[in-house]
Design a protein around this motif. Structure first.
Motif, PDB file in Angstrom:
ATOM      1  N   GLU A 134       0.842  -1.078   0.138  1.00 61.02           N
ATOM      2  CA  GLU A 134      -0.351  -0.226  -0.131  1.00 61.02           C
ATOM      3  C   GLU A 134       0.973   1.235   0.020  1.00 61.02           C
ATOM      4  O   GLU A 134       0.564   2.237  -0.588  1.00 61.02           O
ATOM      5  CB  GLU A 134      -0.789   0.090   1.105  1.00 61.02           C
ATOM      6  N   TYR A 135       1.826   1.081   0.721  1.00 63.25           N
ATOM      7  CA  TYR A 135       2.815   2.386   0.624  1.00 63.25           C
ATOM      8  C   TYR A 135       3.347   2.723  -0.578  1.00 63.25           C
ATOM      9  O   TYR A 135       3.655   3.704  -0.903  1.00 63.25           O
ATOM     10  CB  TYR A 135       3.952   2.201   1.707  1.00 63.25           C
ATOM     11  N   ALA A 136       3.840   1.466  -1.461  1.00 67.93           N
ATOM     12  CA  ALA A 136       4.553   1.684  -2.582  1.00 67.93           C
ATOM     13  C   ALA A 136       3.637   2.261  -3.681  1.00 67.93           C
ATOM     14  O   ALA A 136       3.874   2.885  -4.568  1.00 67.93           O
ATOM     15  CB  ALA A 136       4.999   0.309  -3.132  1.00 67.93           C
ATOM     16  N   GLU A 137       2.031   1.955  -3.372  1.00 60.17           N
ATOM     17  CA  GLU A 137       1.156   2.731  -4.308  1.00 60.17           C
ATOM     18  C   GLU A 137       1.338   4.165  -4.304  1.00 60.17           C
ATOM     19  O   GLU A 137       0.595   5.123  -5.233  1.00 60.17           O
ATOM     20  CB  GLU A 137       0.013   2.051  -4.023  1.00 60.17           C
ATOM     21  N   LYS A 138       1.743   4.588  -3.224  1.00 66.61           N
ATOM     22  CA  LYS A 138       1.892   6.416  -3.173  1.00 66.61           C
ATOM     23  C   LYS A 138       2.842   6.902  -4.251  1.00 66.61           C
ATOM     24  O   LYS A 138       2.678   8.187  -4.533  1.00 66.61           O
ATOM     25  CB  LYS A 138       2.341   6.647  -1.746  1.00 66.61           C
ATOM     26  N   PHE A 139       3.551   5.899  -4.855  1.00 67.80           N
ATOM     27  CA  PHE A 139       4.468   6.484  -5.980  1.00 67.80           C
ATOM     28  C   PHE A 139       3.881   6.235  -7.160  1.00 67.80           C
ATOM     29  O   PHE A 139       4.534   6.562  -8.233  1.00 67.80           O
ATOM     30  CB  PHE A 139       5.692   5.835  -5.837  1.00 67.80           C
ATOM     31  N   ASN A 140       2.825   5.757  -7.368  1.00 64.80           N
ATOM     32  CA  ASN A 140       2.168   5.379  -8.691  1.00 64.80           C
ATOM     33  C   ASN A 140       2.221   6.278  -9.568  1.00 64.80           C
ATOM     34  O   ASN A 140       2.463   6.425 -10.939  1.00 64.80           O
ATOM     35  CB  ASN A 140       0.970   4.659  -8.521  1.00 64.80           C
ATOM     36  N   GLU A 141       1.648   7.426  -9.193  1.00 66.98           N
ATOM     37  CA  GLU A 141       1.532   8.799  -9.972  1.00 66.98           C
ATOM     38  C   GLU A 141       2.612   9.285 -10.544  1.00 66.98           C
ATOM     39  O   GLU A 141       2.898   9.598 -11.657  1.00 66.98           O
ATOM     40  CB  GLU A 141       0.331   9.826  -9.539  1.00 66.98           C
ATOM     41  N   THR A 142       3.843   9.503  -9.622  1.00 69.52           N
ATOM     42  CA  THR A 142       5.037   9.915 -10.035  1.00 69.52           C
ATOM     43  C   THR A 142       5.781   8.947 -11.119  1.00 69.52           C
ATOM     44  O   THR A 142       6.494   9.373 -11.901  1.00 69.52           O
ATOM     45  CB  THR A 142       5.933  10.224  -8.793  1.00 69.52           C
ATOM     46  N   GLN A 143       5.602   7.623 -10.694  1.00 73.96           N
ATOM     47  CA  GLN A 143       6.180   6.789 -11.425  1.00 73.96           C
ATOM     48  C   GLN A 143       5.681   6.888 -12.997  1.00 73.96           C
ATOM     49  O   GLN A 143       6.318   6.523 -13.768  1.00 73.96           O
ATOM     50  CB  GLN A 143       6.057   5.270 -10.752  1.00 73.96           C
ATOM     51  N   LYS A 144       4.436   6.981 -13.062  1.00 76.25           N
ATOM     52  CA  LYS A 144       3.762   6.842 -14.197  1.00 76.25           C
ATOM     53  C   LYS A 144       4.292   8.012 -14.985  1.00 76.25           C
ATOM     54  O   LYS A 144       4.918   8.163 -16.423  1.00 76.25           O
ATOM     55  CB  LYS A 144       2.120   7.122 -14.111  1.00 76.25           C
ATOM     56  N   THR A 145       4.496   9.181 -14.322  1.00 77.79           N
ATOM     57  CA  THR A 145       4.990  10.537 -14.936  1.00 77.79           C
ATOM     58  C   THR A 145       6.491  10.120 -15.383  1.00 77.79           C
ATOM     59  O   THR A 145       6.866  10.625 -16.716  1.00 77.79           O
ATOM     60  CB  THR A 145       4.950  11.637 -14.241  1.00 77.79           C
ATOM     61  N   ALA A 146       7.267   9.475 -14.814  1.00 81.17           N
ATOM     62  CA  ALA A 146       8.527   9.196 -15.022  1.00 81.17           C
ATOM     63  C   ALA A 146       8.727   8.489 -16.335  1.00 81.17           C
ATOM     64  O   ALA A 146       9.542   8.675 -17.157  1.00 81.17           O
ATOM     65  CB  ALA A 146       9.244   8.685 -13.806  1.00 81.17           C
ATOM     66  N   ARG A 147       7.801   7.319 -16.254  1.00 82.69           N
ATOM     67  CA  ARG A 147       7.751   6.561 -17.268  1.00 82.69           C
ATOM     68  C   ARG A 147       7.527   7.162 -18.722  1.00 82.69           C
ATOM     69  O   ARG A 147       7.878   6.984 -19.733  1.00 82.69           O
ATOM     70  CB  ARG A 147       6.918   5.220 -17.254  1.00 82.69           C
ATOM     71  N   LEU A 148       6.603   8.045 -18.655  1.00 80.01           N
ATOM     72  CA  LEU A 148       5.969   8.720 -19.867  1.00 80.01           C
ATOM     73  C   LEU A 148       7.200   9.566 -20.288  1.00 80.01           C
ATOM     74  O   LEU A 148       7.509   9.681 -21.416  1.00 80.01           O
ATOM     75  CB  LEU A 148       4.895   9.480 -19.466  1.00 80.01           C
TER      76      LEU A 148
END
Length: 790
Positions: A653-667
């Motif tokens: 659950e804590y790792a999911e806090k980075f999902n949005e930023t990870q998505k931006t980084a991948r894009l």
């Protein structure tokens, strides 16, 4: 006549493109990749832009926000107290309808022998379906939520429970107690709606029936939507809404309306003023789409003008036989549009096949609207625009050749320190460098936040929501887990330690400035939260109801709370929450409940006097995870037999806090790579042309003793200088843009010089490797072959 001329243009264009197969292929691939990238970004932007604007009454729909003064200025949030809805409807005649929306999940839905733990659902008022006009497969939306025994299901939930959507009147047992009747089934809600993941809707009266509702003006916990009558004065409505909460409660909160279609994109506020939010990302990707397409067009311009000497005599002869400049411009633009058309078809195929992966990457269900006639008009317009943009400069450049000079052989390329082709290469690589730096900065911020001290121990830690018979059997469950050595510690809390369910700015303590308004996070526990979750004590002790029964009225605060309360020795002091007075028994280091990219707010963990909804379990590290889960599930099946064992790991659950930023980084990484690829494709073509056009010079140099390395250096030198100039231009632009981007991160790492060094070296290496193949090929060629015609 015009048709014949156009037909002639197309025939000549085919012949010219066929004659230079290599350069044509490079242009087609570069344009296709650029156009496909732009298409994908436009689809994503269109999805974001249309979010919550799809409802037929969207122009009259608003969400209600709250604003309140604080020590930092003004705090803004979009939740309201439950009784506000009735007050708004009764006191503001311009309001046609209102509906509250209170999210809920983990209800046990039972049909016969089938039991499903529900996902996301909501309690809503009976007006909800009529306000938003959600697509209905069966049932009457006007009456579907009138009675407390009603339920509206999504198509997916209906099929999961019944295997069919023809289920009006069927019954469902909710939490093994309440029986409700299906009154409507919704079709798939579009993914660009905030309600797209809702699996069911229950009437607000059902919420009141089971005791989940309250009439407290101090509990802002539900979304409130308002539908206005047409042609009303919005300013008057805002003025009437502003003071309703103040009038009904001793609060400084004011309310305001925000258009439903703006609340998704404009979701960031500072000191009460909307500063943007997701809209900034949308704007950034629009710019990226333009840049990528521009880079692909620059490739075409560069390669076309680079071949100008080859086509100079063609232009001269055609002018001698009577062709005007307009005719020549038309010819060159025809070639460009033809090439753009081929690239567009290829780009459409690329976009079609990669769209599912791209949609998964951005977390949006994107589709190509191939059945929409407007899409095809837009697509043709896109091709024409790209073709004209790519072919405009070559057309005007080559059509300007003077036939006398060309046919006398006086059209000789004179090297210039600065020419349009070099400028275009610099623009290309400047854009590429900016995107590389953006990628590195985003990843740096991501790693910085991921390496941040969390403040609790996530290992071997799960939480279980207290549903069904868990609350009444809680002591038996906890005792069994400890006696069987499955767990080393357990603790009940208000919310999972990684989530913030409650905030409050009304805490009072000794010495507090009466004019001070500080926002706190509020958590609650029964006991042993420090031991179970792994909080780090700075002073005092953990909760222990066995040794200290009065700990139900005790509190632990974090170090930020101790600082803002300005208490030299917090232990033993009191903190007042409404009518409850808690003794401070401990201080812990800050721990992250919300975004890891923001500062930790002052936090108060109150004793068991508060309501508790979550059980945290710290597994025995001597057991394997699977063994611990199997044994835990058996215990919960014993004491909560009607419900599946539903749990979540805290580290996940804590790792999911980075999902949005990870998505931006991948894009950002994806588009940076595409930009470099397209730029290098053009560089490869230019290097090939340069090597070919200087083949005799290279031959002479080799005959006179020039080494392979010196020839390579000669051919690569110009491109290296252009890349260095690109870096000099791009570095300050990238720094300004990314410094603005990370300014929204409360917890961030400043941009260091190392990122610019890495980017510069990487870009130079890529450029040198790109041109090196042609340089090596030219330098190794036998000079006899290049000079035999002289």
């Amino acid at each position: 006549m015009r048709v014949m001329v156009l037909n002639g243009f197309i025939k000549i264009a085919f012949r010219n493109l066929k004659r230079t197969k290599g350069f044509t292929a490079i242009n087609i691939i570069g344009l296709a990749v650029g156009m496909a990238s732009a298409m994908l970004i436009i689809l994503w932007v269109s999805f974001q832009w249309s979010f919550d604007k799809i409802y037929p009454k969207a122009a009259l729909l608003y969400t209600v926000g709250s604003i309140e003064p604080s020590n930092e200025g003004f705090a803004v949030w979009f939740s309201t107290p439950k009784p506000l809805a009735a007050a708004v409807k009764n006191e503001i005649p311009q309001v046609r309808d209102v509906s509250r929306f209170s999210g809920v999940d983990r209800f046990l839905l039972t049909v016969g022998n089938k039991k499903i733990i529900s996902g996301r659902g909501a309690f809503v008022d009976s007006t909800f379906l009529g306000m938003f006009d959600l697509p209905v497969l069966a049932g009457d939306p006007e009456t579907a939520l009138v009675n407390p025994s009603n339920i509206v299901l999504s198509k997916g939930m209906a099929i999961s429970l019944f295997g069919s959507t023809d289920i009006i009147g069927k019954t469902i047992k909710v939490d093994s107690a309440e029986v409700v009747h299906v009154t409507a089934v919704l079709d798939d809600i579009p993914s660009n709606s905030r309600f797209s993941k809702s699996e069911y809707f229950l009437p607000w009266t059902f919420m009141e029936k089971i005791g989940f509702a309250d009439q407290s003006w101090h509990n802002s916990s539900v979304d409130l939507f308002v539908l206005l009558h047409p042609n009303v004065n919005l300013g008057e409505v805002q003025q009437k809404l502003k003071g309703i909460t103040k009038k009904n409660a001793d609060l400084k909160t004011e309310n305001f309306l925000k258009p439903i279609g703006e609340s998704y994109l404009y979701d960031q506020y500072k000191n009460g003023i909307a500063l943007g939010g997701r809209i900034e990302m949308v704007r950034a990707f629009i710019i990226i789409a333009i840049f990528i397409l521009l880079i692909a067009c620059i490739n075409f311009m560069n390669l076309s003008t680079a071949q100008s000497e080859r086509r100079a005599k063609e232009v001269g002869i055609r002018k001698v036989v009577g062709a005007g400049r307009k005719s020549l411009i038309g010819q060159f633009l025809s070639e460009s549009i033809l090439l753009s058309f081929v690239s567009g078809i290829l780009a459409l195929l690329i976009a079609y096949f990669v769209l599912p992966s791209f949609g998964q990457l951005v977390g949006s269900a994107l589709i190509l609207p191939l059945s929409n006639v407007y899409f095809w008009f837009s697509f043709v317009g896109f091709i024409l625009l790209t073709g004209i943009l790519a072919g405009s400069y070559p057309a005007f450049f080559m059509s300007s050749f003077q036939p006398v000079n060309v046919l006398k052989g006086k059209f000789i390329h004179i090297p210039q320190k600065l020419n349009p082709r070099k400028i275009l290469v610099v623009i290309q690589f400047s854009i590429a460098v900016v995107l590389i730096i953006a990628t590195l900065v985003i990843r740096q911020q991501l790693l910085h936040a991921q390496n941040r001290e969390v403040g609790f121990d996530k290992k071997n830690l799960i939480y279980v929501s207290e549903i069904g018979d868990i609350p009444k059997n809680m002591e038996l469950i906890k005792r069994t887990l400890l006696e069987q050595n499955i767990a080393i510690s357990t603790s009940r809390t208000m919310s999972p330690i990684t989530q913030r369910w409650s905030g409050w700015n009304g805490f009072i303590w000794e010495g507090k400035d009466p004019n001070s308004i500080i926002q706190f996070n509020r958590q609650a526990t029964d006991e042993k939260i420090v031991a179970t979750v792994g909080l780090q004590l700075i002073a005092g002790r953990d909760f222990d109801l066995v040794k200290f029964p009065t700990d139900s009225m005790s509190a632990i605060i974090n170090e930020t709370a101790a600082k803002v309360m300005n208490l030299e020795n917090p232990i033993g002091n009191y903190i007042v929450d409404g009518t409850d007075k808690f003794t401070i028994i401990g201080v812990v280091k800050d721990f992250i409940q919300e975004s890891p990219f923001r500062p930790v707010l002052p936090t108060v963990i109150e004793g068991a006097h508060m309501w508790l909804r979550t059980l945290h379990i710290k597994f025995n590290p001597q057991l394997s995870t699977q063994e611990a889960l199997t044994k835990t599930e058996k215990i919960f099946k014993t004491y909560n037999p009607n419900y599946p064992f539903d749990y979540r790991f805290l580290d996940t659950e804590y790792a999911e806090k980075f999902n949005e930023t990870q998505k931006t980084a991948r894009l950002a990484t994806l588009f940076a790579v595409l930009t470099i690829f397209i730029s290098c494709l053009g560089l490869f073509g230019l290097a090939a042309y340069m090597a070919e056009s200087r083949i005799k010079e290279i031959g002479i140099r080799k005959v006179l003793g020039a080494s392979v390395f010196s020839v390579m250096a000669m051919l690569s030198k110009e491109f290296v200088i252009l890349v260095i100039i690109s870096c000099i231009i791009a570095f300050p632009i990238a720094y300004w843009a990314m410094d603005h981007y990370i300014s929204s991160f409360g917890y961030r790492k400043e941009i260091g010089w190392d990122i610019f060094v890495i980017t510069g070296v990487l870009t130079l290496m890529v450029a040198v490797l790109t041109v090196s193949f042609q340089s090596i090929k030219a330098s190794l060629a036998n000079p006899v072959n290049s000079l035999r015609n002289e």
